[in-house]
Design a protein around this motif. Structure first.
Motif, PDB file in Angstrom:
ATOM      1  N   SER A   1       0.809  -1.218   0.000  1.00 48.02           N
ATOM      2  CA  SER A   1       0.000   0.000   0.000  1.00 48.02           C
ATOM      3  C   SER A   1       0.839   1.264   0.000  1.00 48.02           C
ATOM      4  CB  SER A   1      -0.931   0.012   1.219  1.00 48.02           C
ATOM      5  OG  SER A   1      -0.188   0.026   2.422  1.00 48.02           O
TER       6      SER A   1
ATOM      7  N   ARG B   1      -9.144   6.306  -9.720  1.00 50.75           N
ATOM      8  CA  ARG B   1      -9.234   6.299  -8.269  1.00 50.75           C
ATOM      9  C   ARG B   1      -8.127   7.134  -7.640  1.00 50.75           C
ATOM     10  NH1 ARG B   1     -10.372   0.857  -9.805  1.00 50.75           N
ATOM     11  NH2 ARG B   1     -12.374   0.081  -9.014  1.00 50.75           N
TER      12      ARG B   1
ATOM     13  N   ALA C   1      -4.892   5.761  -1.799  1.00 52.12           N
ATOM     14  CA  ALA C   1      -5.546   5.247  -0.591  1.00 52.12           C
ATOM     15  C   ALA C   1      -5.419   6.212   0.586  1.00 52.12           C
ATOM     16  CB  ALA C   1      -4.960   3.892  -0.225  1.00 52.12           C
ATOM     17  N   ARG C   2      -6.379   6.112   1.510  1.00 53.91           N
ATOM     18  CA  ARG C   2      -6.386   6.938   2.720  1.00 53.91           C
ATOM     19  C   ARG C   2      -6.458   6.044   3.957  1.00 53.91           C
ATOM     20  NH1 ARG C   2      -5.735   9.992  -0.910  1.00 53.91           N
ATOM     21  NH2 ARG C   2      -6.706  12.012  -1.326  1.00 53.91           N
TER      22      ARG C   2
ATOM     23  N   SER D   1      -9.557   3.140  10.039  1.00 57.77           N
ATOM     24  CA  SER D   1     -10.259   2.700   8.842  1.00 57.77           C
ATOM     25  C   SER D   1      -9.361   2.985   7.648  1.00 57.77           C
ATOM     26  CB  SER D   1     -11.610   3.414   8.692  1.00 57.77           C
ATOM     27  OG  SER D   1     -11.429   4.816   8.625  1.00 57.77           O
ATOM     28  N   PHE D   2      -9.596   2.249   6.572  1.00 58.35           N
ATOM     29  CA  PHE D   2      -8.720   2.360   5.417  1.00 58.35           C
ATOM     30  C   PHE D   2      -9.560   2.367   4.147  1.00 58.35           C
ATOM     31  CE2 PHE D   2      -5.772   0.780   2.184  1.00 58.35           C
ATOM     32  CZ  PHE D   2      -4.640   1.545   2.458  1.00 58.35           C
ATOM     33  N   TYR D   3      -9.375   3.405   3.320  1.00 65.05           N
ATOM     34  CA  TYR D   3     -10.009   3.470   2.008  1.00 65.05           C
ATOM     35  C   TYR D   3      -8.993   3.000   0.969  1.00 65.05           C
ATOM     36  CZ  TYR D   3     -11.349   5.568  -2.445  1.00 65.05           C
ATOM     37  OH  TYR D   3     -11.629   5.768  -3.768  1.00 65.05           O
ATOM     38  N   ALA D   4      -9.309   1.948   0.264  1.00 65.94           N
ATOM     39  CA  ALA D   4      -8.337   1.342  -0.641  1.00 65.94           C
ATOM     40  C   ALA D   4      -8.055   2.201  -1.868  1.00 65.94           C
ATOM     41  CB  ALA D   4      -8.830  -0.036  -1.069  1.00 65.94           C
ATOM     42  N   GLY D   5      -9.085   2.810  -2.446  1.00 61.05           N
ATOM     43  CA  GLY D   5      -8.860   3.645  -3.616  1.00 61.05           C
ATOM     44  C   GLY D   5      -8.121   2.920  -4.724  1.00 61.05           C
TER      45      GLY D   5
ATOM     46  N   ASP E   1      -4.045  -4.862  -1.898  1.00 54.98           N
ATOM     47  CA  ASP E   1      -5.235  -5.557  -2.374  1.00 54.98           C
ATOM     48  C   ASP E   1      -4.966  -7.058  -2.290  1.00 54.98           C
ATOM     49  OD1 ASP E   1      -7.800  -5.729  -4.091  1.00 54.98           O
ATOM     50  OD2 ASP E   1      -6.312  -6.870  -5.239  1.00 54.98           O
TER      51      ASP E   1
END
Length: 327
Positions: free
Chosen positions: A8, A97, A100-101, A115-119, A147
């Motif tokens: 990531s 996209r 990620a955040r 929390s994790f936003y994959a984007g 991923d």
């Protein structure tokens, strides 16, 4: 050693809660949790496991190859990484996209809710390590949280290429199936977990401790303030204590820094004990900073830490590899 760090790449939004999470939780109401925490501080930092590890390796004088997926917002971050010795030529840029955040809140006991936003990370499987290896041969592939499909894909590609790989599933263990865990771990030269993850990995894979050791070269388990343990089949366990008396500012990225120091020492062909010592010294740098890439490696200070905690012999082995690094 040419190390490809897959995983990531993200932006961290780090918040500090002045109380204790456990004081806000009612044991008889855990099925209906609805909480809002008023935080005292917000830090926006560069992060992502692979980027953090690559940053540490670059700071130690290696030129790691970062292989992860990002969005079109990556430009400024990429410049930063290049300035710190990271090769970004294998980074995939998504047209659709954002990068990620990672959003994390830490309480006064260093407990975290995140929390994790994959984007763009969802497209990491498009990175072809075979093409990367054809351009410049790889000596090691580190498969860190990413991923899930990409993690399996890159592990299989490393096997096909005959390149040694290190398995670092860590945070993604909660999402991986038993079959995926077994695919990621089986045949790894190195396996990295923390103590909780080691138990979760065994449960997911349906393997005993001995089963795992029979499938990996070495199992490196970080133990927080207790240091690190290295297990190998048929060999005595190696234990290394952590650097003591470090003021804990933020635990984010501590494990990533350990991996940077450990892998750098392996690339210098140092013994495992010394690799773990350098990893622990790097962890202390990150623990004392806010954010996973806000620390700076001062070679003289790093050597002083190693000498003080682990002795003159340890510093003598590491010292030559840090000479010439900018202070």
């Amino acid at each position: 050693m040419r190390i490809a760090v897959t995983g990531s790449i993200a932006t961290d939004h780090l918040m500090a809660f002045p109380g204790r999470f456990v004081d806000q939780l009612l044991p008889d109401q855990l099925e209906h949790v609805s909480l809002s925490f008023l935080v005292d501080a917000l830090e926006v930092r560069r992060g992502g496991v692979a980027a953090n590890i690559a940053y540490g390796l670059g700071g130690l004088g290696l030129v790691p190859l970062l292989a992860g997926a990002v969005g079109p917002d990556f430009g400024e971050y990429e410049v930063w990484l290049k300035e710190h010795g990271v090769d970004t030529s294998a980074v995939y840029v998504s047209a659709e996209r954002q990068t990620a955040r990672f959003m994390c809140m830490t309480d006064q006991d260093s407990n975290q809710i995140a929390s994790f936003y994959a984007g763009a990370m969802a497209e990491a499987g498009r990175i072809d390590l075979r093409a990367v290896h054809a351009r410049t041969p790889l000596d090691l592939v580190l498969v860190s949280p990413n991923d899930p499909g990409a993690m399996v894909h890159h592990t299989e590609q490393a096997r096909e290429l005959g390149v040694p790989f290190a398995a670092d599933p860590s945070q993604q263990l909660a999402r991986l199936s038993g079959a995926e865990v077994r695919q990621l771990v089986d045949g790894a030269r190195w396996l990295f977990t923390n103590e909780y993850e080691s138990a979760l990995l065994r449960e997911r894979a349906e393997w005993s401790h001995a089963d795992v050791l029979g499938r990996v070269g070495a199992w490196v388990t970080t133990l927080g303030a207790q240091g690190v343990r290295i297990d190998r089949a048929g060999e005595p366990t190696i234990t290394v204590r952590a650097v003591p008396d470090v003021t804990a500012e933020d635990p984010t990225g501590v494990g990533d820094a350990f991996r940077s120091g450990f892998l750098a020492a392996l690339s210098w062909q140092l013994p495992l004990e010394n690799a773990a010592q350098l990893g622990c010294a790097m962890s202390a740098l990150v623990l004392a900073a806010v954010g996973s890439q806000s620390y700076e490696i001062q070679p003289a200070a790093l050597l002083d830490t190693i000498r003080t905690v682990y002795g003159d012999d340890a510093a003598a082995l590491v010292g030559p590899h840090l000479q010439g690094r900018p202070s």
